[in-house]
Design an enzyme around this catalytic site. Sequence first.
Site, PDB file in Angstrom:
ATOM      1  CE  LYS A  66      -1.851  -1.140  -5.049  1.00 23.09           C
ATOM      2  NZ  LYS A  66      -2.121  -2.517  -4.700  1.00 23.09           N
ATOM      3  CE1 TYR A 239      -3.546  -4.712  -0.281  1.00 20.96           C
ATOM      4  CE2 TYR A 239      -2.750  -6.102   1.494  1.00 20.96           C
ATOM      5  CZ  TYR A 239      -2.525  -5.170   0.520  1.00 20.96           C
ATOM      6  OH  TYR A 239      -1.274  -4.696   0.335  1.00 20.96           O
TER       7      TYR A 239
END
Length: 303
Positions: A66, A239
């Site tokens: 990402k 996260y």
Amino acid sequence: MDYQSVLDLIVDEVRPLVGTGKVADYIPALARVPAARFGIALCTIEGDVAFAGDAREPFSIQSVSKVFSLTLALQKIGVKLWERIGREPSGNPFNSLMQLEHEQGMARNPFINAGAICVADQLVSHCAAPKDELLALISTLCGEAVGFDPEVAESERSTGFRNAALANFMKSFGKIDNDVDTVLDVYFNQCAIAMNCVQMARAFAYLANQGVLPTTARPIVTPRQARRINALMLTCGTYDAAGEFAFLIGLPCKSGVGGGIAAVVPGRLALCVWSPGLGASGNSVAGMRALELFVTRTGLSVF
Ligand code: GLN
């Protein structure tokens, strides 16, 4: 600093943790990876490399990709990207759908799945061949050819119901411009890129060097973009454990469910650790401990 000795010591010290945690098992190709692996590598802004353990063994980079897709999207469209994606930590699991409804399909940040799918959509809009351009970028960054693992990519596709749900949900809010399957094809393939720790450390060194690739002095992103990518990694890269990472490690980090974590010491070096056993938040258990030991030993931290 004698980085090689630091890395060798870390390999010894994390050994009791290697093999603990849970190897990602949502697809067979990842479930088969032996848990008892640990690799670590670093690349300084002078381009010097040190590594130890299983640092030459390829692993599935998964969500670490990402950062590369964000880099390519920023190269293509710059600040316009932020019309589509937020910059706030989500505090939710990486594949959560909940927040998206509250926020009218606008993904919180580019490092949760929804945000990365949105980035992939922008790549489809602005690249002639998004997958090839992504591979070309990463190969330039690490100085070696890297590729997709076709078996992993196909399994991502055939089991990616939640990612398909995220993409369709965002499409329903007008936040995805292109055909959902075309966008997901980019996303599933980027997750399936295989790299080893040495390649990954080299590939992140531009973020330690104000956006400039140390080995060739080639600018990859502007210094401001590099700062911003680092800020997003620190706040959103791991996260719902980003707070814990900042507390224990204090470096911009990006993790993936393949067990890899890339970390940046701005102005000094990039670091990559890999160990497949994951903790409850989907981050590598031994990898996280290794980063904590590195920071403690060297005093290299943002804070
Ligand atoms: N392929 C995984 C997914 O899309 C990647 C997730 C991750 O590494 N956090 O869910």
